[in-house]
Design a protein around this motif. Structure first.
Motif, PDB file in Angstrom:
ATOM      1  N   LYS A 165     -45.360   1.705  76.088  1.00 51.14           N
ATOM      2  CA  LYS A 165     -44.179   2.224  75.968  1.00 51.14           C
ATOM      3  C   LYS A 165     -43.244   1.373  75.659  1.00 51.14           C
ATOM      4  CE  LYS A 165     -45.016   6.500  78.785  1.00 51.14           C
ATOM      5  NZ  LYS A 165     -44.889   7.144  80.057  1.00 51.14           N
ATOM      6  N   LYS A 168     -43.588  -0.764  72.246  1.00 53.69           N
ATOM      7  CA  LYS A 168     -43.009   0.006  71.169  1.00 53.69           C
ATOM      8  C   LYS A 168     -41.361  -0.007  71.207  1.00 53.69           C
ATOM      9  CE  LYS A 168     -43.099   4.634  69.246  1.00 53.69           C
ATOM     10  NZ  LYS A 168     -43.764   6.140  69.372  1.00 53.69           N
ATOM     11  N   TYR A 169     -41.035  -0.018  72.455  1.00 52.55           N
ATOM     12  CA  TYR A 169     -39.500   0.074  72.431  1.00 52.55           C
ATOM     13  C   TYR A 169     -38.756  -1.324  72.217  1.00 52.55           C
ATOM     14  CZ  TYR A 169     -34.732   0.715  74.123  1.00 52.55           C
ATOM     15  OH  TYR A 169     -33.092   0.568  74.249  1.00 52.55           O
ATOM     16  N   LEU A 199     -36.780  -2.598  68.526  1.00 53.16           N
ATOM     17  CA  LEU A 199     -35.018  -2.784  68.533  1.00 53.16           C
ATOM     18  C   LEU A 199     -34.832  -3.329  67.525  1.00 53.16           C
ATOM     19  CD1 LEU A 199     -34.434  -3.693  72.237  1.00 53.16           C
ATOM     20  CD2 LEU A 199     -33.880  -1.687  71.199  1.00 53.16           C
ATOM     21  N   ASN A 243     -30.043   2.966  76.128  1.00 56.70           N
ATOM     22  CA  ASN A 243     -31.083   1.964  76.434  1.00 56.70           C
ATOM     23  C   ASN A 243     -31.696   2.243  77.716  1.00 56.70           C
ATOM     24  OD1 ASN A 243     -32.149  -0.536  76.425  1.00 56.70           O
ATOM     25  ND2 ASN A 243     -31.039  -1.211  78.084  1.00 56.70           N
ATOM     26  N   SER A 245     -33.717   5.533  77.506  1.00 60.58           N
ATOM     27  CA  SER A 245     -35.170   5.191  76.897  1.00 60.58           C
ATOM     28  C   SER A 245     -36.072   4.561  77.953  1.00 60.58           C
ATOM     29  CB  SER A 245     -34.734   4.499  75.675  1.00 60.58           C
ATOM     30  OG  SER A 245     -34.315   4.938  74.486  1.00 60.58           O
ATOM     31  N   GLN A 246     -35.419   3.659  78.617  1.00 59.51           N
ATOM     32  CA  GLN A 246     -36.396   2.961  79.376  1.00 59.51           C
ATOM     33  C   GLN A 246     -36.733   3.465  80.580  1.00 59.51           C
ATOM     34  OE1 GLN A 246     -35.479  -1.378  80.336  1.00 59.51           O
ATOM     35  NE2 GLN A 246     -34.051  -1.375  78.377  1.00 59.51           N
ATOM     36  N   PHE A 262     -40.429   4.729  80.532  1.00 55.62           N
ATOM     37  CA  PHE A 262     -41.495   3.928  80.688  1.00 55.62           C
ATOM     38  C   PHE A 262     -42.293   4.315  81.793  1.00 55.62           C
ATOM     39  CE2 PHE A 262     -38.992   0.047  78.759  1.00 55.62           C
ATOM     40  CZ  PHE A 262     -38.855   0.788  77.469  1.00 55.62           C
TER      41      PHE A 262
END
Length: 224
Positions: A6, A9-10, A14, A153, A156-157, A160
């Motif tokens: 994860k 990929k993130y 970016l 941000n 999304s994080q 993880f």
């Protein structure tokens, strides 16, 4: 997907945003092929599992730390000497990186440290003004301008595999900015605030051991 999958990929996905505001410059280390490979190696080495981590959240990366290596609070020397990941990014050291890896060593070593925590920042890109590190909150207009990106941000994080009962925020101004957002978006149940590594290394170096212990006590608020 593992924690590592994860994260890789993130960060490696970016894209560099446009930032035309108050002469503020932006650095995106993830546009570099070498950094993409460093990110892959680092997270495969330390995060290739499905375990939750405590998030330790900084401001935005510094130009000699995460803004260069792509790994939060990690300069090229720490990446090489502490993490065992060779790189061609030079020998520049960063004060914040030095402190964080002192915490990691005191905690029991980098493998144990990274098995419990995830280092990150509210905004993922380095910010500069007149060639020097610049904090997102140093300019109220900038802080407001970046708010939606900061929220995006963190949203999304935390996917993880964040431990959601609490997060550790580095720096009082950073926490003051984030706490209202956390209340609104319910990212974490509680925020624990500790002094920022750069502040400690610049102004409280004689008491560094006290702050290292404070960081470890904060991490250990979660009994493993």
């Amino acid at each position: 997907m593992s924690f590592a999958d994860k994260v890789i990929k993130y960060f490696n996905g970016l894209k560099t945003p446009e930032l035309n505001l108050n002469q503020t410059e932006l650095l995106n280390p993830y546009s570099s092929k070498e950094v993409k490979e460093i990110v892959r190696k680092f997270f495969r080495k330390f995060y290739d599992d499905d375990n939750e981590r405590i998030f330790i959240i900084g401001i935005n990366p510094g130009r000699f730390g995460g803004g260069l290596t792509g790994i939060s609070f990690t300069d090229p020397v720490a990446l090489r000497e502490q993490c065992g990941i060779e790189n061609n990014l030079g020998n520049q050291k960063e004060l914040s990186s030095k402190f964080i890896y002192s915490v990691a060593i005191r905690f029991g070593g980098v493998e144990k440290f990274f098995s419990k925590v995830f280092l990150t920042a509210l905004y993922p890109f380095a910010l500069l003004k007149k060639g020097k590190n610049y904090n997102y909150y140093d300019d109220k207009v900038l802080a407001e301008y970046l708010k939606s990106e900061i929220v995006k941000n963190i949203k999304s994080q935390i996917k993880f595999s964040a431990y959601r009962d609490f997060a550790i925020l580095l720096g009082k101004k950073n926490a003051i900015y984030f706490e209202p957002l956390n209340s609104e978006y319910k990212f974490f149940k509680k925020i624990i605030v500790v002094e920022h590594p750069r502040y400690i290394m610049q102004y409280k170096l004689k008491n560094a051991d006290t702050y290292i212990n404070k960081y470890i006590e904060s991490i250990n608020s979660l009994k493993f």
